[in-house]
Design a protein around this motif. Sequence first.
Motif, PDB file in Angstrom:
ATOM      1  N   MET A 107       0.851  -1.192   0.000  1.00 22.63           N
ATOM      2  CA  MET A 107       0.000   0.000   0.000  1.00 22.63           C
ATOM      3  C   MET A 107       0.882   1.235   0.000  1.00 22.63           C
ATOM      4  O   MET A 107       1.909   1.285   0.676  1.00 22.63           O
ATOM      5  N   PHE A 108       0.484   2.239  -0.788  1.00 19.01           N
ATOM      6  CA  PHE A 108       1.112   3.547  -0.683  1.00 19.01           C
ATOM      7  C   PHE A 108       0.008   4.588  -0.589  1.00 19.01           C
ATOM      8  O   PHE A 108      -1.149   4.338  -0.953  1.00 19.01           O
ATOM      9  N   GLY A 109       0.357   5.752  -0.075  1.00 22.59           N
ATOM     10  CA  GLY A 109      -0.637   6.805   0.053  1.00 22.59           C
ATOM     11  C   GLY A 109      -0.033   8.042   0.661  1.00 22.59           C
ATOM     12  O   GLY A 109       1.193   8.185   0.740  1.00 22.59           O
ATOM     13  N   TRP A 110      -0.902   8.926   1.122  1.00 18.67           N
ATOM     14  CA  TRP A 110      -0.430  10.177   1.718  1.00 18.67           C
ATOM     15  C   TRP A 110      -1.557  10.849   2.485  1.00 18.67           C
ATOM     16  O   TRP A 110      -2.735  10.545   2.312  1.00 18.67           O
ATOM     17  N   SER A 111      -1.160  11.771   3.342  1.00 25.80           N
ATOM     18  CA  SER A 111      -2.080  12.758   3.908  1.00 25.80           C
ATOM     19  C   SER A 111      -1.487  14.122   3.600  1.00 25.80           C
ATOM     20  O   SER A 111      -0.258  14.296   3.610  1.00 25.80           O
ATOM     21  N   ALA A 112      -2.348  15.089   3.284  1.00 26.34           N
ATOM     22  CA  ALA A 112      -1.863  16.401   2.879  1.00 26.34           C
ATOM     23  C   ALA A 112      -2.852  17.463   3.319  1.00 26.34           C
ATOM     24  O   ALA A 112      -4.060  17.210   3.443  1.00 26.34           O
ATOM     25  N   GLY A 113      -2.357  18.664   3.551  1.00 26.99           N
ATOM     26  CA  GLY A 113      -3.227  19.759   3.941  1.00 26.99           C
ATOM     27  C   GLY A 113      -2.615  21.104   3.628  1.00 26.99           C
ATOM     28  O   GLY A 113      -1.382  21.251   3.600  1.00 26.99           O
ATOM     29  N   HIS A 126      -5.225   9.703   0.871  1.00 27.32           N
ATOM     30  CA  HIS A 126      -5.308   8.763  -0.255  1.00 27.32           C
ATOM     31  C   HIS A 126      -4.560   7.484   0.107  1.00 27.32           C
ATOM     32  O   HIS A 126      -3.502   7.525   0.744  1.00 27.32           O
ATOM     33  N   GLU A 127      -5.125   6.345  -0.327  1.00 27.18           N
ATOM     34  CA  GLU A 127      -4.473   5.040  -0.175  1.00 27.18           C
ATOM     35  C   GLU A 127      -4.682   4.241  -1.451  1.00 27.18           C
ATOM     36  O   GLU A 127      -5.795   4.197  -1.986  1.00 27.18           O
ATOM     37  N   SER A 128      -3.628   3.623  -1.944  1.00 28.90           N
ATOM     38  CA  SER A 128      -3.723   2.701  -3.078  1.00 28.90           C
ATOM     39  C   SER A 128      -3.055   1.384  -2.710  1.00 28.90           C
ATOM     40  O   SER A 128      -1.916   1.368  -2.239  1.00 28.90           O
ATOM     41  N   GLU A 129      -3.788   0.296  -2.926  1.00 29.18           N
ATOM     42  CA  GLU A 129      -3.234  -1.042  -2.734  1.00 29.18           C
ATOM     43  C   GLU A 129      -2.762  -1.572  -4.086  1.00 29.18           C
ATOM     44  O   GLU A 129      -3.343  -1.248  -5.131  1.00 29.18           O
ATOM     45  N   PHE A 130      -1.720  -2.396  -4.069  1.00 32.64           N
ATOM     46  CA  PHE A 130      -1.193  -2.938  -5.314  1.00 32.64           C
ATOM     47  C   PHE A 130      -0.656  -4.345  -5.061  1.00 32.64           C
ATOM     48  O   PHE A 130      -0.299  -4.691  -3.933  1.00 32.64           O
ATOM     49  N   GLY A 131      -0.624  -5.153  -6.137  1.00 33.98           N
ATOM     50  CA  GLY A 131      -0.128  -6.521  -6.009  1.00 33.98           C
ATOM     51  C   GLY A 131      -0.934  -7.365  -5.050  1.00 33.98           C
ATOM     52  O   GLY A 131      -0.388  -8.230  -4.361  1.00 33.98           O
ATOM     53  N   ARG A 132      -2.260  -7.152  -5.013  1.00 29.83           N
ATOM     54  CA  ARG A 132      -3.083  -7.850  -4.029  1.00 29.83           C
ATOM     55  C   ARG A 132      -3.170  -9.354  -4.323  1.00 29.83           C
ATOM     56  O   ARG A 132      -3.089  -9.793  -5.469  1.00 29.83           O
ATOM     57  N   SER A 154      -5.968  -0.631  -6.398  1.00 28.48           N
ATOM     58  CA  SER A 154      -7.147   0.103  -5.928  1.00 28.48           C
ATOM     59  C   SER A 154      -6.779   1.535  -5.577  1.00 28.48           C
ATOM     60  O   SER A 154      -5.602   1.898  -5.477  1.00 28.48           O
ATOM     61  N   ALA A 155      -7.803   2.335  -5.375  1.00 26.45           N
ATOM     62  CA  ALA A 155      -7.639   3.699  -4.871  1.00 26.45           C
ATOM     63  C   ALA A 155      -8.748   3.976  -3.874  1.00 26.45           C
ATOM     64  O   ALA A 155      -9.870   3.473  -4.021  1.00 26.45           O
ATOM     65  N   ASN A 156      -8.437   4.808  -2.874  1.00 26.76           N
ATOM     66  CA  ASN A 156      -9.381   5.059  -1.798  1.00 26.76           C
ATOM     67  C   ASN A 156      -8.984   6.362  -1.120  1.00 26.76           C
ATOM     68  O   ASN A 156      -7.819   6.534  -0.746  1.00 26.76           O
ATOM     69  N   GLY A 157      -9.919   7.316  -0.978  1.00 24.05           N
ATOM     70  CA  GLY A 157      -9.529   8.558  -0.339  1.00 24.05           C
ATOM     71  C   GLY A 157     -10.635   9.590  -0.290  1.00 24.05           C
ATOM     72  O   GLY A 157     -11.794   9.314  -0.589  1.00 24.05           O
ATOM     73  N   ALA A 158     -10.252  10.813   0.075  1.00 22.17           N
ATOM     74  CA  ALA A 158     -11.204  11.922   0.147  1.00 22.17           C
ATOM     75  C   ALA A 158     -10.460  13.243  -0.010  1.00 22.17           C
ATOM     76  O   ALA A 158      -9.344  13.411   0.486  1.00 22.17           O
ATOM     77  N   GLY A 196     -17.322  21.312   6.899  1.00 22.46           N
ATOM     78  CA  GLY A 196     -16.615  20.921   5.694  1.00 22.46           C
ATOM     79  C   GLY A 196     -17.438  20.082   4.753  1.00 22.46           C
ATOM     80  O   GLY A 196     -18.455  19.491   5.149  1.00 22.46           O
ATOM     81  N   VAL A 197     -16.973  20.047   3.508  1.00 16.95           N
ATOM     82  CA  VAL A 197     -17.540  19.189   2.479  1.00 16.95           C
ATOM     83  C   VAL A 197     -16.409  18.333   1.933  1.00 16.95           C
ATOM     84  O   VAL A 197     -15.346  18.850   1.560  1.00 16.95           O
ATOM     85  N   GLN A 198     -16.618  17.010   1.903  1.00 19.44           N
ATOM     86  CA  GLN A 198     -15.595  16.089   1.428  1.00 19.44           C
ATOM     87  C   GLN A 198     -16.096  15.336   0.187  1.00 19.44           C
ATOM     88  O   GLN A 198     -17.238  14.872   0.159  1.00 19.44           O
ATOM     89  N   TYR A 199     -15.220  15.247  -0.812  1.00 22.83           N
ATOM     90  CA  TYR A 199     -15.502  14.395  -1.963  1.00 22.83           C
ATOM     91  C   TYR A 199     -14.834  13.053  -1.697  1.00 22.83           C
ATOM     92  O   TYR A 199     -13.616  12.941  -1.658  1.00 22.83           O
ATOM     93  N   ARG A 200     -15.639  12.026  -1.471  1.00 21.67           N
ATOM     94  CA  ARG A 200     -15.156  10.683  -1.136  1.00 21.67           C
ATOM     95  C   ARG A 200     -15.093   9.856  -2.408  1.00 21.67           C
ATOM     96  O   ARG A 200     -16.066   9.778  -3.162  1.00 21.67           O
ATOM     97  N   TYR A 201     -13.940   9.238  -2.658  1.00 32.37           N
ATOM     98  CA  TYR A 201     -13.773   8.472  -3.888  1.00 32.37           C
ATOM     99  C   TYR A 201     -13.134   7.116  -3.600  1.00 32.37           C
ATOM    100  O   TYR A 201     -12.423   6.930  -2.606  1.00 32.37           O
ATOM    101  N   ALA A 202     -13.416   6.151  -4.469  1.00 32.42           N
ATOM    102  CA  ALA A 202     -12.804   4.831  -4.373  1.00 32.42           C
ATOM    103  C   ALA A 202     -12.828   4.184  -5.751  1.00 32.42           C
ATOM    104  O   ALA A 202     -13.697   4.483  -6.581  1.00 32.42           O
TER     105      ALA A 202
END
Length: 248
Positions: free
Chosen positions: A160-166, A182-188, A203-207, A221-227
């Motif tokens: 898994m790789f990903g990040w938090s940012a602000g 954001h989080e992305s899984e790979f080689g599952r 995969s991808a997963n985040g907001a 706040g308003v969050q755009y949630r995506y996967a």
Amino acid sequence: MRKSLVALSVLTAASAFPAHAEYLYGFGDMSVNYLDWSNGTEERANGFKKDFWYLELEGGAGFSWGELYGFADLENLEKGSEKVSTSVKGSVAYKTGIAELRLYGQVYNTNSKDFTAQNNVLGLSYAFNGDGWFFNPFIGFHHTMTTPGENSFGGMNGGMFGWSAGYNFDAFGEKFMISNWHESEFGRNDKYMIVSGEGDDVSANGALALWWNATDHVTTGVQYRYAYNKLGNKGNQNAMIYTVKYNF
């Protein structure tokens, strides 16, 4: 000043680290949230995804040795006790002494009446930050456990790789923040792909969120949630989350 009971609980967890650790900062909040799936997502999920309310308790703290973060969600309260589910996440980033490189660990658990899943990550992260902004990427080995029955899986599950940012900024005399996790899984694992129904080994997963700090204690706040190939479904999924926080 330590700002909340949430931050204090994080500090308790820090007792496993050296006693000379210096406390640098802490935060905590409680929020009410409404998640509204898009019509297309609900159609593609064949009725398995419904809009819901959830309560969240969140907190974090920074020390001379690194950082801690965590949240706990109580979901679907309005649908009755049999429909209630929980989600809990905790992470730790321990400074290696090599610039801003950290050893990184993350645990996420979700639990409902008919399903439980836990995702664990162990790897490295790096802390980039400046005046009013931060970007913390991570990468690591990924271990997954799911139940029950034919949908169960337990074992290593790629990476898994990903990040938090602000980014904090002022506009119209008010304080705002843009954030993204954001989080992305790979080689599952092939067996996991069979039982999960998520369609692909990547995969991808985040907001992505826009926050208005209306007062010191109230944030909306308003969050755009995506996967993508995540949350038990193939392909794209998206939702809007509407949030009101009380900051301790």
